[in-house]
Design a protein around this motif. Structure first.
Motif, PDB file in Angstrom:
ATOM      1  N   LEU A   1      25.356  12.474 -38.413  1.00 26.66           N
ATOM      2  CA  LEU A   1      25.683  10.872 -38.305  1.00 26.66           C
ATOM      3  C   LEU A   1      26.819  10.525 -38.447  1.00 26.66           C
ATOM      4  CD1 LEU A   1      26.002   7.890 -39.561  1.00 26.66           C
ATOM      5  CD2 LEU A   1      26.490   8.980 -41.275  1.00 26.66           C
TER       6      LEU A   1
ATOM      7  N   SER B   1      32.502  13.173 -37.961  1.00 25.78           N
ATOM      8  CA  SER B   1      31.358  12.968 -38.022  1.00 25.78           C
ATOM      9  C   SER B   1      30.128  14.387 -38.884  1.00 25.78           C
ATOM     10  CB  SER B   1      30.816  13.735 -36.697  1.00 25.78           C
ATOM     11  OG  SER B   1      30.943  14.956 -36.465  1.00 25.78           O
TER      12      SER B   1
ATOM     13  N   SER C   1      22.467   3.518 -32.229  1.00 20.70           N
ATOM     14  CA  SER C   1      23.589   3.493 -31.706  1.00 20.70           C
ATOM     15  C   SER C   1      23.882   2.042 -32.565  1.00 20.70           C
ATOM     16  CB  SER C   1      24.721   4.303 -31.119  1.00 20.70           C
ATOM     17  OG  SER C   1      25.332   5.729 -30.406  1.00 20.70           O
TER      18      SER C   1
ATOM     19  N   SER D   1      31.903   1.977 -33.865  1.00 17.09           N
ATOM     20  CA  SER D   1      30.609   2.126 -33.685  1.00 17.09           C
ATOM     21  C   SER D   1      30.133   3.652 -34.892  1.00 17.09           C
ATOM     22  CB  SER D   1      30.008   3.069 -31.941  1.00 17.09           C
ATOM     23  OG  SER D   1      29.240   4.081 -31.631  1.00 17.09           O
ATOM     24  N   ILE D   2      27.980   2.961 -34.969  1.00 16.68           N
ATOM     25  CA  ILE D   2      27.903   4.562 -36.013  1.00 16.68           C
ATOM     26  C   ILE D   2      26.762   4.891 -35.039  1.00 16.68           C
ATOM     27  CG2 ILE D   2      27.134   4.630 -38.188  1.00 16.68           C
ATOM     28  CD1 ILE D   2      28.586   1.810 -39.280  1.00 16.68           C
ATOM     29  N   THR D   3      26.521   5.941 -35.329  1.00 14.44           N
ATOM     30  CA  THR D   3      25.563   6.751 -34.494  1.00 14.44           C
ATOM     31  C   THR D   3      24.914   7.731 -36.020  1.00 14.44           C
ATOM     32  OG1 THR D   3      26.697   6.685 -31.996  1.00 14.44           O
ATOM     33  CG2 THR D   3      24.905   7.859 -32.692  1.00 14.44           C
TER      34      THR D   3
ATOM     35  N   VAL E   1      30.486   8.478 -36.604  1.00 14.19           N
ATOM     36  CA  VAL E   1      31.592   7.091 -36.893  1.00 14.19           C
ATOM     37  C   VAL E   1      33.322   6.980 -36.101  1.00 14.19           C
ATOM     38  CG1 VAL E   1      32.329   5.406 -38.624  1.00 14.19           C
ATOM     39  CG2 VAL E   1      30.516   6.281 -39.258  1.00 14.19           C
TER      40      VAL E   1
ATOM     41  N   TYR F   1      36.092   4.713 -34.749  1.00 13.33           N
ATOM     42  CA  TYR F   1      36.682   3.450 -34.583  1.00 13.33           C
ATOM     43  C   TYR F   1      37.967   3.387 -33.571  1.00 13.33           C
ATOM     44  CZ  TYR F   1      38.924  -0.705 -36.531  1.00 13.33           C
ATOM     45  OH  TYR F   1      39.914  -2.096 -36.604  1.00 13.33           O
TER      46      TYR F   1
ATOM     47  N   TYR G   1      37.629   9.876 -35.238  1.00 10.80           N
ATOM     48  CA  TYR G   1      35.605   9.612 -35.441  1.00 10.80           C
ATOM     49  C   TYR G   1      35.497  10.367 -36.588  1.00 10.80           C
ATOM     50  CZ  TYR G   1      36.085  13.863 -32.308  1.00 10.80           C
ATOM     51  OH  TYR G   1      35.966  14.990 -32.463  1.00 10.80           O
TER      52      TYR G   1
END
Length: 461
Positions: free
Chosen positions: A189, A204, A123, A131-133, A191, A193, A202
């Motif tokens: 993946l 995904s 992350s 946040s990017i996981t 994302v 914000y 978000y």
């Protein structure tokens, strides 16, 4: 174990169970099938080693290794009684009650599986609100199965004769072994914000795979009454999932509202299907459906109105269908027709209502050092299909249930009077075509209105 800025975790687990449930599979008081059970033992062991970050920073991570071993052994036993011939076979002067009376199977099944996995997820927080996981996993699995079942009892018959084939149409002697081994990669993946301190958006994407399997309950047969060995191994199921939504906490957390939409495509969907091509005894086995698609929207919300009243609500719309299923089984009402396979493409998925919803609340009031509470909720759903073929006999109508409770809590203790299905609504929980016959629809009826008392306590602080 904490090692500086990292933490090392080890999780070891072992479990087993012994299972033996004797079922009356004709679901009547008649002596058709007198015994059906599979005494089984399952053992499994798993070990996971994981390392992860242990301090706040722009990057959080976790990585690890995983191992899993499983063994399941069983003894399939089925015994038919004196009325089996009358109810399960067409009338004929040569078919007497002795043909199936005492006719039975006994045998042995042995299934073993080993799985090895390596995984990692990171992350990244490039900005205060972003946040990017991303995560990846690779899994390799080996599965082996042995199925060996013999038939005996009942009237003595000559192999290949008409009466022998009658017996084999009810219970079949089969012996086979199968192996499946494959590896797959999966990942996701996400994302997220923070639009504000109270609203987060978000999106995904995830792609994964469910490993292949082995049919351990017998195989369907061809026109020559021979096991179709190609159905012993089930192909892996792969899926791709998109999801996006918002999570909110407004008015200092008094109002919570979350909503999301999703789209799922599944290739080689694994499902139990009933082989309706047999006009005497239907058989159920695990198979692959070429393509399934599900899309929908979900929400949940809660609101605290002052310090005494909390309201809750949730709802969902789901559109699930067989995107490709050109050679599916036919509905039970078409058993015995010249059509052995039906195109189920576009049919709704079983067990998935188009609309579901719930609403409820709780009222609390202080009373003599404790708290008096009153809860109520209602859940509703539209009709669903009970099984894959879309038979008119397995459609479950929609229904609404109301539950409630009133009670008192003080300290570690809680006493409550509850009611489930308050208005005693009649409905079916499930409806399925029962394997082993060619006409029985089996369902589980609703639980009646239930009123009771619960006493709870919490140990510790």
């Amino acid at each position: 174990w904490k090692l500086g800025g990292t933490i090392l975790t080890s999780i070891s687990a072992w479990r087993f169970w012994n299972w033996d449930a004797a079922n009356d599979r004709d679901y009547t008081g008649l002596h058709i099938q007198t015994t059906q059970h599979i005494p089984s033992r399952q053992e499994q062991f798993s070990q996971e080693l994981r390392i992860g970050s242990n301090s706040a920073g722009p990057i959080d991570y976790v990585a690890g290794l995983y191992y899993f071993h499983q063994k399941i052994t069983g003894r399939p036993i089925s015994i038919y009684g004196p009325l089996a011939t009358y109810w399960l076979l067409p009338a004929s002067p040569t078919r007497t009650s002795a043909l199936l009376n005492g006719y039975q199977t006994d045998g042995h099944t042995d299934f073993r599986s080993e799985s090895f996995g390596v995984f990692g997820e990171v992350s990244w927080h490039p900005a205060a609100r972003l946040s990017i996981t991303g995560g990846l996993r690779y899994t390799y699995e080996e599965k082996d199965g042995i199925y060996d079942v013999r038939t005996f009892g009942g009237q003595a018959t000559v192999p290949g004769s008409a009466l022998y084939n009658d017996q084999q149409s009810i219970l079949r002697a089969q012996s086979y072994s199968a192996h499946d081994g494959s590896g797959s990669a999966s990942g996701r993946l996400n994302v997220a914000y923070d639009l504000t301190r109270q609203i987060m958006a978000y999106a995904s994407f995830a792609k994964g795979q469910k490993s292949g399997g082995i049919n351990m309950s017998g195989l369907p047969v061809n026109s020559a009454n021979q096991a179709v060995l190609a159905t012993a191994v089930v192909r892996p199921e792969t899926n791709s999932t998109w999801e996006a939504g918002f999570k909110t906490r407004l008015l200092d957390g008094a109002l919570v509202f979350n909503i999301n939409g999703y789209h799922v495509d599944v290739k080689d969907f694994q499902a139990n299907i009933v082989d309706n091509s047999a006009t005497v005894a239907l058989r159920s086995y695990l198979a692959n459906i070429p393509k399934v698609r599900v899309k929908g929207i979900e929400f949940d919300a809660s609101a605290a109105l002052g310090s005494h009243l909390t309201l809750r609500a949730s709802g969902a719309y789901a559109d699930g269908e067989y995107a490709s299923y050109p050679n599916g089984p036919c509905p039970i009402e078409r058993t015995g027709s010249s059509t052995a396979r039906c195109d189920l493409t576009g049919n709704a998925l079983p067990g998935l209502p188009k609309w579901t919803g719930s609403a409820g609340g709780e009222y609390r009031a202080l009373l003599k050092g404790g708290e008096l509470f009153l809860r109520a909720d209602a859940v509703t759903r539209t009709r669903v299909r009970g099984e894959a073929t879309g038979s008119a006999y397995t459609v479950i109508k929609g229904y609404t249930l109301v539950n409630g409770s009133v009670g008192y809590r003080a300290g570690q203790w809680e006493l409550a009077l509850f009611a489930r299905n308050l208005f005693d609504r009649d409905y079916m929980q499930n409806l399925t075509v029962q394997a082993g016959n060619s006409g029985l629809i089996v369902g589980t009826p609703s639980e009646p209105r239930t009123i009771g008392v619960t006493l709870r306590t919490r140990l510790g602080s």
